[in-house]
Design an enzyme around this catalytic site. Structure first.
Site, PDB file in Angstrom:
ATOM      1  N   TRP A 257      10.204  22.889  85.911  1.00 42.52           N
ATOM      2  CA  TRP A 257      11.506  23.594  85.870  1.00 42.52           C
ATOM      3  C   TRP A 257      11.656  24.441  84.605  1.00 42.52           C
ATOM      4  CZ3 TRP A 257      16.632  21.761  83.601  1.00 42.52           C
ATOM      5  CH2 TRP A 257      17.670  22.619  83.990  1.00 42.52           C
TER       6      TRP A 257
ATOM      7  N   TYR B 212      12.386  26.874  91.745  1.00 37.58           N
ATOM      8  CA  TYR B 212      11.994  27.080  90.345  1.00 37.58           C
ATOM      9  C   TYR B 212      11.365  28.472  90.173  1.00 37.58           C
ATOM     10  CZ  TYR B 212      12.753  22.034  89.592  1.00 37.58           C
ATOM     11  OH  TYR B 212      13.297  20.772  89.510  1.00 37.58           O
TER      12      TYR B 212
ATOM     13  N   SER C  15      17.555  14.029  95.971  1.00 40.39           N
ATOM     14  CA  SER C  15      17.783  14.270  94.546  1.00 40.39           C
ATOM     15  C   SER C  15      19.269  14.505  94.332  1.00 40.39           C
ATOM     16  CB  SER C  15      16.970  15.483  94.071  1.00 40.39           C
ATOM     17  OG  SER C  15      17.205  15.711  92.701  1.00 40.39           O
TER      18      SER C  15
ATOM     19  N   GLN D  14      15.620  11.348  93.013  1.00 42.10           N
ATOM     20  CA  GLN D  14      15.297  12.029  91.750  1.00 42.10           C
ATOM     21  C   GLN D  14      16.597  12.378  91.025  1.00 42.10           C
ATOM     22  OE1 GLN D  14      13.129  16.067  90.234  1.00 42.10           O
ATOM     23  NE2 GLN D  14      11.871  14.711  91.464  1.00 42.10           N
TER      24      GLN D  14
ATOM     25  N   SER E 140      15.026  15.311  83.192  1.00 47.54           N
ATOM     26  CA  SER E 140      15.662  15.616  81.899  1.00 47.54           C
ATOM     27  C   SER E 140      15.808  14.390  80.992  1.00 47.54           C
ATOM     28  CB  SER E 140      17.027  16.308  82.083  1.00 47.54           C
ATOM     29  OG  SER E 140      16.842  17.662  82.431  1.00 47.54           O
TER      30      SER E 140
ATOM     31  N   LEU F 188      14.993  14.189  78.074  1.00 45.42           N
ATOM     32  CA  LEU F 188      15.408  14.641  76.736  1.00 45.42           C
ATOM     33  C   LEU F 188      16.674  15.487  76.808  1.00 45.42           C
ATOM     34  CD1 LEU F 188      11.948  15.626  75.153  1.00 45.42           C
ATOM     35  CD2 LEU F 188      13.216  13.466  74.980  1.00 45.42           C
TER      36      LEU F 188
ATOM     37  N   LYS G  40      16.043  18.896  68.227  1.00 47.06           N
ATOM     38  CA  LYS G  40      15.754  20.287  67.865  1.00 47.06           C
ATOM     39  C   LYS G  40      16.994  21.158  67.708  1.00 47.06           C
ATOM     40  CE  LYS G  40      13.756  22.788  71.126  1.00 47.06           C
ATOM     41  NZ  LYS G  40      12.677  22.960  72.109  1.00 47.06           N
TER      42      LYS G  40
ATOM     43  N   GLY H  53       9.054  17.539  80.649  1.00 49.68           N
ATOM     44  CA  GLY H  53       8.950  19.001  80.720  1.00 49.68           C
ATOM     45  C   GLY H  53       8.433  19.450  79.369  1.00 49.68           C
TER      46      GLY H  53
ATOM     47  N   GLN I  68       4.302  19.810  72.421  1.00 48.56           N
ATOM     48  CA  GLN I  68       5.419  18.979  72.876  1.00 48.56           C
ATOM     49  C   GLN I  68       4.915  17.889  73.811  1.00 48.56           C
ATOM     50  OE1 GLN I  68       7.955  21.857  74.797  1.00 48.56           O
ATOM     51  NE2 GLN I  68       8.941  22.503  72.893  1.00 48.56           N
TER      52      GLN I  68
HETATM   53  P1  NDP Z   1      13.422  17.406  79.329  1.00 42.70           P
HETATM   54  O1  NDP Z   1      14.808  16.951  79.247  1.00 42.70           O
HETATM   55  O2  NDP Z   1      12.377  16.560  78.718  1.00 42.70           O
HETATM   56  O3  NDP Z   1      13.350  18.881  78.729  1.00 42.70           O
HETATM   57  C1  NDP Z   1      12.120  19.517  78.580  1.00 42.70           C
HETATM   58  C2  NDP Z   1      12.258  20.654  77.577  1.00 42.70           C
HETATM   59  O4  NDP Z   1      12.630  20.145  76.299  1.00 42.70           O
HETATM   60  C3  NDP Z   1      10.943  21.366  77.361  1.00 42.70           C
HETATM   61  O5  NDP Z   1      10.703  22.341  78.330  1.00 42.70           O
HETATM   62  C4  NDP Z   1      11.121  21.927  75.965  1.00 42.70           C
HETATM   63  O6  NDP Z   1      11.993  23.046  76.051  1.00 42.70           O
HETATM   64  C5  NDP Z   1      11.875  20.781  75.270  1.00 42.70           C
HETATM   65  N1  NDP Z   1      10.975  19.776  74.686  1.00 42.70           N
HETATM   66  C6  NDP Z   1      10.181  18.876  75.346  1.00 42.70           C
HETATM   67  N2  NDP Z   1       9.555  18.071  74.486  1.00 42.70           N
HETATM   68  C7  NDP Z   1       9.945  18.442  73.251  1.00 42.70           C
HETATM   69  C8  NDP Z   1       9.630  17.975  71.951  1.00 42.70           C
HETATM   70  N3  NDP Z   1       8.796  16.961  71.768  1.00 42.70           N
HETATM   71  N4  NDP Z   1      10.220  18.590  70.895  1.00 42.70           N
HETATM   72  C9  NDP Z   1      11.065  19.627  71.079  1.00 42.70           C
HETATM   73  N5  NDP Z   1      11.401  20.121  72.285  1.00 42.70           N
HETATM   74  C10 NDP Z   1      10.857  19.530  73.373  1.00 42.70           C
HETATM   75  O7  NDP Z   1      12.962  17.579  80.857  1.00 42.70           O
HETATM   76  P2  NDP Z   1      13.345  18.707  81.946  1.00 42.70           P
HETATM   77  O8  NDP Z   1      14.772  19.053  81.891  1.00 42.70           O
HETATM   78  O9  NDP Z   1      12.357  19.795  81.862  1.00 42.70           O
HETATM   79  O10 NDP Z   1      13.081  17.876  83.272  1.00 42.70           O
HETATM   80  C11 NDP Z   1      11.757  17.433  83.567  1.00 42.70           C
HETATM   81  C12 NDP Z   1      11.405  17.814  84.995  1.00 42.70           C
HETATM   82  O11 NDP Z   1      12.329  17.198  85.890  1.00 42.70           O
HETATM   83  C13 NDP Z   1      11.506  19.300  85.340  1.00 42.70           C
HETATM   84  O12 NDP Z   1      10.403  20.051  84.908  1.00 42.70           O
HETATM   85  C14 NDP Z   1      11.631  19.248  86.839  1.00 42.70           C
HETATM   86  O13 NDP Z   1      10.365  19.058  87.433  1.00 42.70           O
HETATM   87  C15 NDP Z   1      12.502  18.019  87.046  1.00 42.70           C
HETATM   88  N6  NDP Z   1      13.931  18.368  87.201  1.00 42.70           N
HETATM   89  C16 NDP Z   1      14.528  18.056  88.388  1.00 42.70           C
HETATM   90  C17 NDP Z   1      15.836  18.381  88.622  1.00 42.70           C
HETATM   91  C18 NDP Z   1      16.468  18.026  89.920  1.00 42.70           C
HETATM   92  O14 NDP Z   1      17.585  18.474  90.194  1.00 42.70           O
HETATM   93  N7  NDP Z   1      15.824  17.252  90.756  1.00 42.70           N
HETATM   94  C19 NDP Z   1      16.651  19.106  87.619  1.00 42.70           C
HETATM   95  C20 NDP Z   1      15.936  19.357  86.396  1.00 42.70           C
HETATM   96  C21 NDP Z   1      14.634  18.983  86.203  1.00 42.70           C
HETATM   97  P3  NDP Z   1      11.904  24.355  75.112  1.00 42.70           P
HETATM   98  O15 NDP Z   1      10.612  24.336  74.385  1.00 42.70           O
HETATM   99  O16 NDP Z   1      12.038  25.465  76.050  1.00 42.70           O
HETATM  100  O17 NDP Z   1      13.087  24.274  74.225  1.00 42.70           O
END
Ligand code: NDP
Length: 322
Positions: A21, A54, A155, A181, A211, A213, A221, A289, A295
């Protein structure tokens, strides 16, 4: 890597998984996607999550190209898609929702974009009030019987709708949803911990939580403002900024003690937040993510923290957030 059964199914998913995502097809191009997926797979991640919506299908196209390029054995990993929002920028009525027509056509399109013969998991991305649940359950059942989908799930469906899907599937001798989900993290927990509680025992449902994080917030951050290039600066995601930071930055304030606790146990705030999610036995896998390899590398380090993540540490975190 740790592996956990997806609820009561026999499917063993890695406790950490990886999703596309926002990042794939926007922040991340082909070479970075290749690095991320290769690192994930090398470290034992066996579930890659995606959705028709996505980046309007581009996230699936990119993941499909890279998976084909990396030549991981198809039986060594699982890949998902989700249906509901549509892939088109302005979907027409038949190009979105959970009608039999869209559920089946979206699956066929996802298979093409991801370049696979079947989806291991296929999710209804949201409930569709305009389609009877019977129609969606029957469409999913059709796809499973055709071998195009192995397991289906929901989800962010209300628990009442999930109960209804199970009732219908049982009465009609159809495949029922085996996984939900939901969003789950230190700042968002009601659904997973309370609303869904009866689903785990009654139906053996697993969860692939998203999500962990809170879109990066729990890494700490955003404590000094919004870094350039981060998720909250992406055009089209302005709506996410207030949700993540909270009104007047109240969510940034709420988590301000986490970095100190993390430092004391030799971890990063992101690792602490992910470990907290993994400590819930009803979480089958935590979807990570990442827009950069560093990361993902850091987040995978949570596995070293896990043996030290005990009740006392959990209580300290709860106390810091209270
Ligand atoms: P997170 O909450 O973990 O966010 C990930 C983002 O946080 C990264 O893309 C990056 O963003 C930042 N990040 C990750 N690790 C670090 C770190 N160590 N230090 C600093 N910044 C960091 O997860 P997502 O929100 O991406 O959700 C994970 C997955 O869940 C998605 O990819 C998707 O497949 C799924 N999802 C499903 C949904 C649903 O409705 N079913 C909705 C949302 C997600 P950046 O570098 O850009 O700042």
């Amino acid at each position: 890597m740790q592996y956990r059964r997806l609820g009561r199914t026999g499917l063993q998913l890695s406790a950490l998984s990886f999703g596309a995502w926002v990042t794939f097809g926007r922040q991340v191009g082909r070479s970075e996607a290749r690095e991320l997926l290769a690192l994930a797979w090398d470290r034992g991640i066996n579930f890659f999550d995606n959705a028709e919506t996505y980046n309007h299908g581009d996230a699936e196209r990119l993941m499909g190209d890279v998976l084909a390029d990396l030549r991981f054995p198809r039986d060594s990993y699982c890949v998902s898609s989700k249906v509901y929002f549509g892939a088109a920028e302005k979907p027409r009525p038949t190009q979105r929702g959970l009608s039999r027509k869209h559920v089946i056509e979206a699956c066929n399109q996802a298979l093409e974009r991801l370049r696979v013969g079947h989806l291991d998991l296929y999710f209804c991305h949201r409930p569709d009030p305009e389609t009877p649940i019977e129609e969606t359950v029957a469409a999913m059942d059709t796809l499973i019987r055709q071998g195009k989908v192995l397991y289906w799930g929901t989800s962010e469906w209300p628990a009442t709708a999930i109960h209804e899907a199970h009732r219908i599937a049982q009465a009609m001798h159809m495949y029922a949803p085996v996984v939900e989900q939901p969003q789950y993290n230190l700042l968002h927990r009601e659904r997973v911990e309370h609303e869904y509680a009866p689903l785990y025992a009654s139906y053996g449902m697993g969860t692939t939580i998203w999500s962990p994080l809170a879109s990066g917030l729990l890494s700490g951050k955003y404590s000094q403002g919004i870094p350039d290039g981060s998720r909250l600066t992406q055009p089209g995601y302005e709506w996410l900024r207030d949700l993540v930071l909270g009104e007047g930055g109240e969510r940034v304030e709420k988590i301000k003690h986490l970095p100190a606790i993390a430092a004391e146990v030799g971890a990063t705030p992101a690792q602490l937040a992910i470990a907290w999610c993994l400590a819930n036995p009803n979480v089958s896998t935590v979807l990570l993510g990442a827009s950069r390899k560093e990361q993902l590398e850091q987040n995978l380090g949570v596995l070293e923290l896990l043996p030290r993540f005990d009740l006392a540490l959990k209580e300290r975190i709860e106390h810091a957030l209270a």
